[in-house]
Design a protein around this motif. Structure first.
Motif, PDB file in Angstrom:
ATOM      1  N   GLN A 110       0.602  -1.837  -0.114  1.00 25.53           N
ATOM      2  CA  GLN A 110       0.246   0.176  -0.145  1.00 25.53           C
ATOM      3  C   GLN A 110       0.949   1.305   0.105  1.00 25.53           C
ATOM      4  OE1 GLN A 110      -3.159  -0.117  -0.461  1.00 25.53           O
ATOM      5  NE2 GLN A 110      -2.669  -1.529  -0.548  1.00 25.53           N
ATOM      6  N   GLU A 111       1.876   1.071   0.145  1.00 17.63           N
ATOM      7  CA  GLU A 111       2.729   2.497   0.654  1.00 17.63           C
ATOM      8  C   GLU A 111       4.354   2.092  -0.286  1.00 17.63           C
ATOM      9  OE1 GLU A 111       3.430   3.612   4.983  1.00 17.63           O
ATOM     10  OE2 GLU A 111       1.553   2.963   5.418  1.00 17.63           O
ATOM     11  N   TRP A 112       5.228   1.452  -0.189  1.00 21.76           N
ATOM     12  CA  TRP A 112       6.223   1.379  -0.970  1.00 21.76           C
ATOM     13  C   TRP A 112       6.338   0.785  -2.244  1.00 21.76           C
ATOM     14  CZ3 TRP A 112       9.784  -2.175  -2.988  1.00 21.76           C
ATOM     15  CH2 TRP A 112      11.093  -1.120  -3.360  1.00 21.76           C
ATOM     16  N   VAL A 113       5.367  -0.499  -2.624  1.00 20.73           N
ATOM     17  CA  VAL A 113       5.117   0.044  -3.748  1.00 20.73           C
ATOM     18  C   VAL A 113       4.803   1.122  -4.846  1.00 20.73           C
ATOM     19  CG1 VAL A 113       3.835  -1.682  -5.633  1.00 20.73           C
ATOM     20  CG2 VAL A 113       5.193  -2.971  -3.258  1.00 20.73           C
ATOM     21  N   PRO A 114       3.857   1.322  -4.274  1.00 16.54           N
ATOM     22  CA  PRO A 114       3.037   3.071  -4.871  1.00 16.54           C
ATOM     23  C   PRO A 114       4.033   3.818  -5.849  1.00 16.54           C
ATOM     24  CG  PRO A 114       1.515   2.341  -3.403  1.00 16.54           C
ATOM     25  CD  PRO A 114       2.707   1.370  -3.363  1.00 16.54           C
ATOM     26  N   ASN A 115       4.613   3.934  -4.349  1.00 16.32           N
ATOM     27  CA  ASN A 115       6.300   5.068  -4.422  1.00 16.32           C
ATOM     28  C   ASN A 115       6.687   5.245  -5.386  1.00 16.32           C
ATOM     29  OD1 ASN A 115       8.315   6.110  -3.521  1.00 16.32           O
ATOM     30  ND2 ASN A 115       6.732   7.467  -3.247  1.00 16.32           N
ATOM     31  N   GLN A 116       7.559   3.232  -5.251  1.00 20.55           N
ATOM     32  CA  GLN A 116       8.032   3.051  -6.711  1.00 20.55           C
ATOM     33  C   GLN A 116       8.396   3.024  -7.549  1.00 20.55           C
ATOM     34  OE1 GLN A 116      11.535   2.461  -5.466  1.00 20.55           O
ATOM     35  NE2 GLN A 116      11.456   3.346  -3.922  1.00 20.55           N
ATOM     36  N   MET A 117       6.844   2.657  -8.075  1.00 19.48           N
ATOM     37  CA  MET A 117       5.994   2.792  -8.784  1.00 19.48           C
ATOM     38  C   MET A 117       5.706   4.058  -9.334  1.00 19.48           C
ATOM     39  SD  MET A 117       4.962  -0.205  -9.874  1.00 19.48           S
ATOM     40  CE  MET A 117       6.438  -0.765  -9.045  1.00 19.48           C
ATOM     41  N   GLN A 118       5.239   4.953  -9.194  1.00 21.22           N
ATOM     42  CA  GLN A 118       4.753   6.778  -9.423  1.00 21.22           C
ATOM     43  C   GLN A 118       6.055   6.688  -9.637  1.00 21.22           C
ATOM     44  OE1 GLN A 118       2.255   8.380  -9.209  1.00 21.22           O
ATOM     45  NE2 GLN A 118       0.878   6.856  -9.202  1.00 21.22           N
ATOM     46  N   LYS A 119       7.606   6.848  -9.281  1.00 21.09           N
ATOM     47  CA  LYS A 119       8.808   7.125  -9.903  1.00 21.09           C
ATOM     48  C   LYS A 119       9.259   6.432 -10.923  1.00 21.09           C
ATOM     49  CE  LYS A 119      10.597   7.960  -4.687  1.00 21.09           C
ATOM     50  NZ  LYS A 119      11.480   7.360  -4.008  1.00 21.09           N
ATOM     51  N   LEU A 120       8.754   5.301 -10.741  1.00 21.67           N
ATOM     52  CA  LEU A 120       8.781   5.020 -12.685  1.00 21.67           C
ATOM     53  C   LEU A 120       8.341   5.530 -13.215  1.00 21.67           C
ATOM     54  CD1 LEU A 120       9.390   0.998 -11.649  1.00 21.67           C
ATOM     55  CD2 LEU A 120      11.365   2.332 -12.511  1.00 21.67           C
ATOM     56  N   ASP A 121       6.708   5.112 -13.351  1.00 22.66           N
ATOM     57  CA  ASP A 121       6.297   5.975 -14.426  1.00 22.66           C
ATOM     58  C   ASP A 121       6.660   7.406 -14.569  1.00 22.66           C
ATOM     59  OD1 ASP A 121       3.228   5.280 -15.271  1.00 22.66           O
ATOM     60  OD2 ASP A 121       3.586   8.070 -14.975  1.00 22.66           O
ATOM     61  N   ALA A 122       7.178   8.279 -13.796  1.00 23.58           N
ATOM     62  CA  ALA A 122       7.737   9.582 -13.521  1.00 23.58           C
ATOM     63  C   ALA A 122       8.684   9.464 -14.766  1.00 23.58           C
ATOM     64  CB  ALA A 122       8.014  10.263 -12.540  1.00 23.58           C
ATOM     65  N   LEU A 123       9.547   8.313 -14.850  1.00 20.14           N
ATOM     66  CA  LEU A 123      11.152   8.342 -15.708  1.00 20.14           C
ATOM     67  C   LEU A 123      10.669   7.731 -17.504  1.00 20.14           C
ATOM     68  CD1 LEU A 123      13.310   6.968 -13.463  1.00 20.14           C
ATOM     69  CD2 LEU A 123      12.710   8.740 -14.288  1.00 20.14           C
ATOM     70  N   LEU A 124       9.402   7.539 -17.298  1.00 21.22           N
ATOM     71  CA  LEU A 124       8.860   7.078 -18.858  1.00 21.22           C
ATOM     72  C   LEU A 124       8.707   8.177 -19.713  1.00 21.22           C
ATOM     73  CD1 LEU A 124       6.789   3.926 -18.145  1.00 21.22           C
ATOM     74  CD2 LEU A 124       8.432   3.763 -19.498  1.00 21.22           C
ATOM     75  N   LYS A 125       8.995   7.804 -21.623  1.00 21.24           N
ATOM     76  CA  LYS A 125       8.110   8.640 -22.462  1.00 21.24           C
ATOM     77  C   LYS A 125       7.504   7.857 -23.557  1.00 21.24           C
ATOM     78  CE  LYS A 125      13.834   9.761 -22.055  1.00 21.24           C
ATOM     79  NZ  LYS A 125      14.211   8.847 -21.188  1.00 21.24           N
ATOM     80  N   GLY A 126       6.796   8.013 -23.193  1.00 25.47           N
ATOM     81  CA  GLY A 126       5.907   7.066 -23.723  1.00 25.47           C
ATOM     82  C   GLY A 126       5.366   5.922 -23.403  1.00 25.47           C
ATOM     83  N   ASP A 127       5.715   4.665 -24.026  1.00 20.46           N
ATOM     84  CA  ASP A 127       5.941   3.258 -22.953  1.00 20.46           C
ATOM     85  C   ASP A 127       7.860   2.742 -23.222  1.00 20.46           C
ATOM     86  OD1 ASP A 127       6.574   3.112 -25.883  1.00 20.46           O
ATOM     87  OD2 ASP A 127       4.852   1.248 -25.994  1.00 20.46           O
ATOM     88  N   LYS A 128       8.800   3.535 -22.891  1.00 22.06           N
ATOM     89  CA  LYS A 128       9.642   3.536 -23.121  1.00 22.06           C
ATOM     90  C   LYS A 128      10.149   4.300 -22.239  1.00 22.06           C
ATOM     91  CE  LYS A 128      10.190   2.537 -27.845  1.00 22.06           C
ATOM     92  NZ  LYS A 128      10.285   2.740 -29.734  1.00 22.06           N
ATOM     93  N   PHE A 129      11.490   3.625 -21.372  1.00 24.33           N
ATOM     94  CA  PHE A 129      12.886   4.160 -20.914  1.00 24.33           C
ATOM     95  C   PHE A 129      14.120   4.662 -21.887  1.00 24.33           C
ATOM     96  CE2 PHE A 129      10.044   2.128 -17.962  1.00 24.33           C
ATOM     97  CZ  PHE A 129      10.743   2.728 -16.760  1.00 24.33           C
ATOM     98  N   THR A 130      13.785   3.871 -22.996  1.00 25.58           N
ATOM     99  CA  THR A 130      15.068   4.580 -23.839  1.00 25.58           C
ATOM    100  C   THR A 130      14.549   4.439 -24.912  1.00 25.58           C
ATOM    101  OG1 THR A 130      16.025   2.185 -24.394  1.00 25.58           O
ATOM    102  CG2 THR A 130      16.325   3.502 -22.106  1.00 25.58           C
ATOM    103  N   TYR A 131      14.908   4.523 -26.087  1.00 28.97           N
ATOM    104  CA  TYR A 131      15.255   4.901 -27.436  1.00 28.97           C
ATOM    105  C   TYR A 131      14.492   3.602 -28.361  1.00 28.97           C
ATOM    106  CZ  TYR A 131      15.387   5.823 -32.431  1.00 28.97           C
ATOM    107  OH  TYR A 131      14.812   5.866 -33.912  1.00 28.97           O
ATOM    108  N   SER A 132      15.197   2.358 -28.404  1.00 34.74           N
ATOM    109  CA  SER A 132      14.907   1.224 -27.813  1.00 34.74           C
ATOM    110  C   SER A 132      13.483   0.568 -27.910  1.00 34.74           C
ATOM    111  CB  SER A 132      16.052   0.663 -28.727  1.00 34.74           C
ATOM    112  OG  SER A 132      16.419  -0.155 -27.238  1.00 34.74           O
TER     113      SER A 132
END
Length: 146
Positions: free
Chosen positions: A67-89
């Motif tokens: 309920q707390e730790w996982v959503p925090n990590q998921m939000q951080k990852l979500d913010a790093l995405l460019k569309g559906d990718k983290f990198t060019y490929s």
């Protein structure tokens, strides 16, 4: 990363390589947290882990983790995405490893991506990839996953 280098999945640029390496580390962080807080078929909540030293948390700690730790990590990852990718490929070794950790987590909590729409797109894109499907379906040379 050796596997990324020999497989051509290290990233198209030094920036992508750095992101891929960061995603490998994040995948490891997720794995370690799951080992600590999520019961498995060999180590139940409240029992001593296989190392003989650490205790797997109780039901309240497990729920707090989800309920707390996982959503925090998921939000951080979500913010790093460019569309559906983290990198060019979108298919670096880091992205593939992170996907594998997210896949295990989603098996435990199907609503994992409810608050992270871009992360859900990332997950869904790789989930549909024929090579990923070959592995998760048990059709690869590794055989069926248990």
């Amino acid at each position: 990363n050796y596997i990324g280098k020999v497989s051509g999945l290290e990233g198209a640029s030094v920036e992508d390589f750095a992101v891929s390496q960061s995603l490998l580390a994040e995948g490891e962080d997720l794995y370690v947290a799951m080992q600590k807080f999520q019961p498995t078929y060999t180590v139940k909540l409240g029992t001593l882990a296989r190392d003989g030293l650490s205790m797997k948390g109780d039901a309240a700690t497990n729920e707090k983790f989800w309920q707390e730790w996982v959503p925090n990590q998921m939000q951080k990852l979500d913010a790093l995405l460019k569309g559906d990718k983290f990198t060019y490929s979108g298919k670096t070794v880091g992205e593939l490893y992170l996907w594998s950790m997210l896949h295990q987590m989603k098996l435990c909590r199907p609503g994992l991506f409810e608050q992270t729409p871009q992360l859900e797109l990332f997950y869904g894109r790789l989930e549909k990839d024929p090579k990923v499907q070959k592995v998760v379906s048990g059709s690869s040379s590794f055989g069926e996953l248990q």
